[in-house]
Motif scaffolding. Structure first.
Motif, mmCIF file in Angstrom:
data_model
loop_
_atom_site.group_PDB
_atom_site.id
_atom_site.type_symbol
_atom_site.label_atom_id
_atom_site.label_comp_id
_atom_site.label_asym_id
_atom_site.label_seq_id
_atom_site.Cartn_x
_atom_site.Cartn_y
_atom_site.Cartn_z
ATOM 1 N N ASP A 156 80.604 62.474 -58.992
ATOM 2 C CA ASP A 156 80.860 63.209 -60.228
ATOM 3 C C ASP A 156 81.755 64.420 -59.979
ATOM 4 N N GLY A 157 81.575 65.064 -58.830
ATOM 5 C CA GLY A 157 82.424 66.206 -58.499
ATOM 6 C C GLY A 157 83.870 65.809 -58.278
ATOM 7 N N LEU A 158 84.064 64.712 -57.550
ATOM 8 C CA LEU A 158 85.429 64.235 -57.312
ATOM 9 C C LEU A 158 86.078 63.824 -58.633
ATOM 10 N N GLY A 159 85.297 63.165 -59.496
ATOM 11 C CA GLY A 159 85.838 62.700 -60.762
ATOM 12 C C GLY A 159 86.222 63.822 -61.706
ATOM 13 N N SER A 160 85.583 64.991 -61.553
ATOM 14 C CA SER A 160 85.886 66.115 -62.427
ATOM 15 C C SER A 160 86.876 67.095 -61.814
ATOM 16 N N GLY A 161 87.462 66.711 -60.679
ATOM 17 C CA GLY A 161 88.501 67.537 -60.068
ATOM 18 C C GLY A 161 87.986 68.722 -59.284
ATOM 19 N N GLN A 162 86.729 68.684 -58.851
ATOM 20 C CA GLN A 162 86.178 69.773 -58.061
ATOM 21 C C GLN A 162 86.395 69.528 -56.568
ATOM 22 N N LYS A 163 86.433 70.600 -55.803
ATOM 23 C CA LYS A 163 86.368 70.491 -54.354
ATOM 24 C C LYS A 163 84.907 70.234 -53.997
ATOM 25 N N VAL A 164 84.661 69.286 -53.090
ATOM 26 C CA VAL A 164 83.287 68.911 -52.730
ATOM 27 C C VAL A 164 83.090 69.116 -51.232
ATOM 28 N N ILE A 165 82.030 69.823 -50.885
ATOM 29 C CA ILE A 165 81.674 70.035 -49.485
ATOM 30 C C ILE A 165 80.258 69.502 -49.261
ATOM 31 N N CYS A 166 80.108 68.647 -48.256
ATOM 32 C CA CYS A 166 78.792 68.114 -47.878
ATOM 33 C C CYS A 166 78.426 68.664 -46.508
ATOM 34 N N LEU A 167 77.315 69.354 -46.427
ATOM 35 C CA LEU A 167 76.798 69.833 -45.154
ATOM 36 C C LEU A 167 75.679 68.896 -44.748
ATOM 37 N N LEU A 216 83.915 74.332 -57.270
ATOM 38 C CA LEU A 216 83.408 73.936 -55.952
ATOM 39 C C LEU A 216 82.025 73.340 -56.121
ATOM 40 N N ARG A 217 81.816 72.210 -55.487
ATOM 41 C CA ARG A 217 80.532 71.513 -55.523
ATOM 42 C C ARG A 217 80.055 71.354 -54.082
ATOM 43 N N VAL A 218 78.836 71.808 -53.796
ATOM 44 C CA VAL A 218 78.299 71.807 -52.432
ATOM 45 C C VAL A 218 76.947 71.131 -52.426
ATOM 46 N N THR A 219 76.747 70.244 -51.469
ATOM 47 C CA THR A 219 75.420 69.680 -51.230
ATOM 48 C C THR A 219 75.065 69.900 -49.769
ATOM 49 N N ALA A 220 73.877 70.432 -49.531
ATOM 50 C CA ALA A 220 73.509 70.839 -48.174
ATOM 51 C C ALA A 220 72.131 70.336 -47.802
ATOM 52 N N ASP A 221 72.057 69.659 -46.664
ATOM 53 C CA ASP A 221 70.779 69.288 -46.077
ATOM 54 C C ASP A 221 70.244 70.534 -45.378
ATOM 55 N N MET A 222 69.094 71.023 -45.828
ATOM 56 C CA MET A 222 68.574 72.297 -45.330
ATOM 57 C C MET A 222 67.717 72.151 -44.076
ATOM 58 N N CYS A 223 67.736 70.998 -43.436
ATOM 59 C CA CYS A 223 66.907 70.790 -42.247
ATOM 60 C C CYS A 223 67.324 71.663 -41.063
ATOM 61 N N TRP A 224 68.495 72.299 -41.145
ATOM 62 C CA TRP A 224 68.880 73.229 -40.082
ATOM 63 C C TRP A 224 67.822 74.323 -39.915
ATOM 64 N N ALA A 225 67.106 74.642 -40.988
ATOM 65 C CA ALA A 225 66.134 75.731 -40.937
ATOM 66 C C ALA A 225 64.909 75.390 -40.101
ATOM 67 N N THR A 226 64.757 74.113 -39.742
ATOM 68 C CA THR A 226 63.617 73.716 -38.910
ATOM 69 C C THR A 226 63.954 73.749 -37.424
ATOM 70 N N ARG A 227 65.201 74.066 -37.081
ATOM 71 C CA ARG A 227 65.599 74.150 -35.677
ATOM 72 C C ARG A 227 64.925 75.355 -35.000
ATOM 73 N N PRO A 228 64.625 75.248 -33.698
ATOM 74 C CA PRO A 228 64.030 76.391 -32.993
ATOM 75 C C PRO A 228 64.889 77.640 -33.045
ATOM 76 N N ALA A 229 66.234 77.454 -33.071
ATOM 77 C CA ALA A 229 67.131 78.614 -33.063
ATOM 78 C C ALA A 229 67.259 79.266 -34.430
ATOM 79 N N ALA A 230 66.780 78.581 -35.476
ATOM 80 C CA ALA A 230 66.930 79.099 -36.833
ATOM 81 C C ALA A 230 65.738 79.970 -37.213
ATOM 82 N N ALA A 231 66.016 80.977 -38.010
ATOM 83 C CA ALA A 231 64.957 81.841 -38.514
ATOM 84 C C ALA A 231 64.678 81.473 -39.962
ATOM 85 N N VAL A 232 63.429 81.065 -40.249
ATOM 86 C CA VAL A 232 63.121 80.625 -41.593
ATOM 87 C C VAL A 232 63.314 81.750 -42.596
ATOM 88 N N ASP A 233 63.132 83.012 -42.174
ATOM 89 C CA ASP A 233 63.319 84.107 -43.119
ATOM 90 C C ASP A 233 64.762 84.196 -43.602
#
Length: 287
Positions: free
Chosen positions: A36-47, A112-129
């Motif tokens: 839908d983002g591509l079809g509406s002419g938005q920039k799309v970023i997938c993390l 701009l349309r962004v979709t992000a998998d937030m599982c990075w926050a479960t990494r030992p190096a990541a701070a949940v706060d």
């Protein structure tokens, strides 16, 4: 947080949360969001996390999301974005998104349309706060309607406290339309390709719910995709319901069915595979 809505209902400026336990369902919703983002002419970023950009690109292609040109679609690895330098800073990520918004405007995209998998926050190096800080402070970027985002949370990776915070921090939520769900069977809408998805076991007792799902798919127009790859048992009554839906197709429309060997045998037994508008793809390695 608002009640869950279809991904098709998202509008520019929406900040939505997707909590999931079914990976295929999550990819279906992400693909619809990207399409839908591509079809509406938005920039799309997938993390994406953790398998990498190449895997997500393949999953999008399998779901008929056409390749984008002119840098309209960017798929990036979470570790390179969120964990750069081995430490997460919510401020740095918000600054990055601000820069991407400016770049999208400069390059002539409608937003701009962004979709992000937030599982990075479960990494030992990541701070949940820092996750909590990010979800709170990022709200300001949505005010002018140029940014639309879905943050994805795996229910098996995050604790209930974090999931509850994520639900509260997002004004919108997205989820698949579910026609039936119990411990044995789940029937839901599939967005990309459009149709329905069944998982588990189905017999004559759930034909009413199956007919409801098929009827809505028929009303939407276009070809119908019936995803049965995670269906382990189907009786003749349920197979016949799919055959009746195929008979109701208008000229020029087709039905694509994906299934394993056991389900294919039942479809073949009741004559679904003989219908000229039905195309069946057998998924090898499944019962």
């Amino acid at each position: 947080m608002a009640s869950a809505a279809s991904v098709d209902d998202l509008r520019p400026g929406d900040h939505a949360c997707l909590t999931y336990s079914d990976t295929e369902e999550r990819l279906d919703l992400v693909a619809a969001f990207v399409r839908d983002g591509l079809g509406s002419g938005q920039k799309v970023i997938c993390l994406t996390d953790p398998s990498g950009p190449a895997d997500l690109a393949g999953e999008l292609a399998e779901r008929d999301v056409k390749p984008a040109h002119g840098g309209q679609l960017a798929i990036r690895d979470n570790d390179e974005v969120w964990l750069s330098g081995g430490q997460v800073s919510a401020g740095n990520i918000i600054e990055m998104l601000s820069g991407e918004l400016a770049a999208a405007h400069r390059d002539g995209f409608t937003g701009l349309r962004v979709t992000a998998d937030m599982c990075w926050a479960t990494r030992p190096a990541a701070a949940v706060d820092e996750l909590l800080v990010f979800e709170t402070r990022v709200a300001g970027l949505f005010a002018d309607g140029r940014l639309t985002a879905i943050c994805q949370y795996d229910r098996q990776s995050f604790d209930q406290v974090t999931l509850a915070f994520a639900a509260k921090a997002h004004p919108r939520a997205v989820a698949a339309a579910v026609y039936h769900e119990d411990p044995l069977l789940r029937i839901c809408r599939q967005h990309v390709p459009p149709g329905i998805r069944l998982a588990g076991e189905i017999d004559y007792r759930r034909v009413t719910e199956l007919n409801q799902a098929l009827a809505e798919a028929l009303r939407l127009g276009g070809d119908i995709h019936v995803n049965l790859r995670h269906l382990t048992f189907m009786d003749a009554a349920a197979a016949a319901a799919i055959g009746q839906a195929a008979l109701a197709l208008q000229p020029g429309r087709a039905m694509s069915v994906v299934c394993g060997r056991a389900v294919h045998k039942v479809l073949d037994l009741v004559g679904v595979t003989d219908h000229p508008a039905v195309r069946v793809r057998l998924v090898h390695g499944r019962a």
